[in-house]
Design a protein around this motif. Sequence first.
Motif, PDB file in Angstrom:
ATOM      1  N   VAL A 104      33.539  -7.387   0.506  1.00  0.00           N
ATOM      2  CA  VAL A 104      34.243  -8.668   0.401  1.00  0.00           C
ATOM      3  C   VAL A 104      34.991  -8.685  -0.930  1.00  0.00           C
ATOM      4  O   VAL A 104      34.391  -8.526  -1.993  1.00  0.00           O
ATOM      5  CB  VAL A 104      33.268  -9.855   0.504  1.00  0.00           C
ATOM      6  N   GLN A 105      36.282  -8.863  -0.848  1.00  0.00           N
ATOM      7  CA  GLN A 105      37.135  -8.807  -2.030  1.00  0.00           C
ATOM      8  C   GLN A 105      37.012 -10.076  -2.860  1.00  0.00           C
ATOM      9  O   GLN A 105      36.903 -11.177  -2.319  1.00  0.00           O
ATOM     10  CB  GLN A 105      38.593  -8.598  -1.613  1.00  0.00           C
ATOM     11  N   ASN A 106      37.061  -9.922  -4.185  1.00  0.00           N
ATOM     12  CA  ASN A 106      37.022 -11.083  -5.073  1.00  0.00           C
ATOM     13  C   ASN A 106      38.137 -12.070  -4.737  1.00  0.00           C
ATOM     14  O   ASN A 106      37.926 -13.280  -4.736  1.00  0.00           O
ATOM     15  CB  ASN A 106      37.149 -10.652  -6.539  1.00  0.00           C
ATOM     16  N   ILE A 107      39.317 -11.557  -4.464  1.00  0.00           N
ATOM     17  CA  ILE A 107      40.455 -12.433  -4.181  1.00  0.00           C
ATOM     18  C   ILE A 107      40.202 -13.265  -2.924  1.00  0.00           C
ATOM     19  O   ILE A 107      40.559 -14.440  -2.865  1.00  0.00           O
ATOM     20  CB  ILE A 107      41.767 -11.626  -4.103  1.00  0.00           C
ATOM     21  N   ASP A 108      39.555 -12.682  -1.925  1.00  0.00           N
ATOM     22  CA  ASP A 108      39.221 -13.427  -0.712  1.00  0.00           C
ATOM     23  C   ASP A 108      38.155 -14.483  -0.984  1.00  0.00           C
ATOM     24  O   ASP A 108      38.227 -15.594  -0.458  1.00  0.00           O
ATOM     25  CB  ASP A 108      38.778 -12.479   0.398  1.00  0.00           C
ATOM     26  N   LEU A 109      37.156 -14.146  -1.819  1.00  0.00           N
ATOM     27  CA  LEU A 109      36.157 -15.137  -2.206  1.00  0.00           C
ATOM     28  C   LEU A 109      36.821 -16.320  -2.903  1.00  0.00           C
ATOM     29  O   LEU A 109      36.525 -17.478  -2.595  1.00  0.00           O
ATOM     30  CB  LEU A 109      35.119 -14.519  -3.148  1.00  0.00           C
ATOM     31  N   ALA A 132      49.537 -14.849  -3.439  1.00  0.00           N
ATOM     32  CA  ALA A 132      50.103 -16.186  -3.604  1.00  0.00           C
ATOM     33  C   ALA A 132      49.031 -17.256  -3.404  1.00  0.00           C
ATOM     34  O   ALA A 132      48.955 -18.234  -4.158  1.00  0.00           O
ATOM     35  CB  ALA A 132      51.261 -16.400  -2.631  1.00  0.00           C
ATOM     36  N   ALA A 133      48.184 -17.064  -2.394  1.00  0.00           N
ATOM     37  CA  ALA A 133      47.086 -17.997  -2.161  1.00  0.00           C
ATOM     38  C   ALA A 133      46.115 -17.980  -3.345  1.00  0.00           C
ATOM     39  O   ALA A 133      45.602 -19.032  -3.754  1.00  0.00           O
ATOM     40  CB  ALA A 133      46.359 -17.642  -0.866  1.00  0.00           C
ATOM     41  N   PHE A 134      45.900 -16.805  -3.904  1.00  0.00           N
ATOM     42  CA  PHE A 134      45.018 -16.685  -5.071  1.00  0.00           C
ATOM     43  C   PHE A 134      45.558 -17.471  -6.256  1.00  0.00           C
ATOM     44  O   PHE A 134      44.804 -18.157  -6.948  1.00  0.00           O
ATOM     45  CB  PHE A 134      44.844 -15.210  -5.457  1.00  0.00           C
ATOM     46  N   GLU A 135      46.847 -17.385  -6.511  1.00  0.00           N
ATOM     47  CA  GLU A 135      47.444 -18.114  -7.634  1.00  0.00           C
ATOM     48  C   GLU A 135      47.154 -19.603  -7.516  1.00  0.00           C
ATOM     49  O   GLU A 135      46.789 -20.255  -8.495  1.00  0.00           O
ATOM     50  CB  GLU A 135      48.952 -17.871  -7.705  1.00  0.00           C
ATOM     51  N   LYS A 136      47.281 -20.154  -6.317  1.00  0.00           N
ATOM     52  CA  LYS A 136      46.996 -21.577  -6.091  1.00  0.00           C
ATOM     53  C   LYS A 136      45.511 -21.873  -6.279  1.00  0.00           C
ATOM     54  O   LYS A 136      45.142 -22.844  -6.920  1.00  0.00           O
ATOM     55  CB  LYS A 136      47.431 -21.996  -4.690  1.00  0.00           C
ATOM     56  N   SER A 137      44.661 -21.043  -5.689  1.00  0.00           N
ATOM     57  CA  SER A 137      43.223 -21.263  -5.788  1.00  0.00           C
ATOM     58  C   SER A 137      42.739 -21.125  -7.220  1.00  0.00           C
ATOM     59  O   SER A 137      41.927 -21.922  -7.698  1.00  0.00           O
ATOM     60  CB  SER A 137      42.479 -20.282  -4.874  1.00  0.00           C
ATOM     61  N   PHE A 138      43.238 -20.121  -7.920  1.00  0.00           N
ATOM     62  CA  PHE A 138      42.837 -19.909  -9.306  1.00  0.00           C
ATOM     63  C   PHE A 138      43.221 -21.117 -10.150  1.00  0.00           C
ATOM     64  O   PHE A 138      42.414 -21.628 -10.929  1.00  0.00           O
ATOM     65  CB  PHE A 138      43.479 -18.622  -9.858  1.00  0.00           C
ATOM     66  N   ALA A 139      44.445 -21.583 -10.005  1.00  0.00           N
ATOM     67  CA  ALA A 139      44.909 -22.745 -10.765  1.00  0.00           C
ATOM     68  C   ALA A 139      44.059 -23.971 -10.469  1.00  0.00           C
ATOM     69  O   ALA A 139      43.712 -24.731 -11.379  1.00  0.00           O
ATOM     70  CB  ALA A 139      46.377 -23.004 -10.469  1.00  0.00           C
ATOM     71  N   GLU A 170      43.993  -3.340  -3.051  1.00  0.00           N
ATOM     72  CA  GLU A 170      45.207  -4.083  -3.406  1.00  0.00           C
ATOM     73  C   GLU A 170      45.442  -5.189  -2.379  1.00  0.00           C
ATOM     74  O   GLU A 170      45.368  -4.957  -1.176  1.00  0.00           O
ATOM     75  CB  GLU A 170      46.398  -3.121  -3.430  1.00  0.00           C
ATOM     76  N   ALA A 171      45.723  -6.382  -2.873  1.00  0.00           N
ATOM     77  CA  ALA A 171      45.977  -7.519  -1.984  1.00  0.00           C
ATOM     78  C   ALA A 171      47.452  -7.593  -1.636  1.00  0.00           C
ATOM     79  O   ALA A 171      48.313  -7.235  -2.445  1.00  0.00           O
ATOM     80  CB  ALA A 171      45.535  -8.813  -2.663  1.00  0.00           C
ATOM     81  N   ASN A 172      47.744  -8.095  -0.438  1.00  0.00           N
ATOM     82  CA  ASN A 172      49.147  -8.265  -0.040  1.00  0.00           C
ATOM     83  C   ASN A 172      49.738  -9.499  -0.739  1.00  0.00           C
ATOM     84  O   ASN A 172      49.029 -10.280  -1.367  1.00  0.00           O
ATOM     85  CB  ASN A 172      49.278  -8.353   1.481  1.00  0.00           C
ATOM     86  N   ALA A 173      51.031  -9.671  -0.626  1.00  0.00           N
ATOM     87  CA  ALA A 173      51.738 -10.747  -1.327  1.00  0.00           C
ATOM     88  C   ALA A 173      51.232 -12.130  -0.904  1.00  0.00           C
ATOM     89  O   ALA A 173      51.095 -13.030  -1.746  1.00  0.00           O
ATOM     90  CB  ALA A 173      53.240 -10.624  -1.094  1.00  0.00           C
TER      91      ALA A 173
END
Length: 104
Positions: free
Chosen positions: A28-33, A90-97, A83-86
């Motif tokens: 399970v990828q960190n970005i998906d979590l 983009a979803a990560f940027e929103k979630s991280f913020a 490597e995550a796709n674009a």
Amino acid sequence: MDDQTRIELEAAAFRRLRRHLMEDRPDVQNIDLMNLAGFCRNCLSRWYQEAAAERGIEMGKEEAREVFYGMPYADWKARNQTEANAETQAAFEKSFAANVGDKG
């Protein structure tokens, strides 16, 4: 339930969560979590670092990650992260913020 028992149970649950993420589901990828739950393994290591700081224990970001991951983060990343796709990035940027802000 007394405080000591509650603390021990909470610590046991944390250790089980860590084992699940590190051993049972390293796929399970960190970005998906982060995108799905609003936190990831790096967040858990940061929370560990913050808890140490609250107790006067100096611990850097990389040191906290190594404690949580059980190895240098770069090694974990090389072994388990892809490597995550674009769209995912983009979803990560929103979630991280929304969930972390500028604490990265």
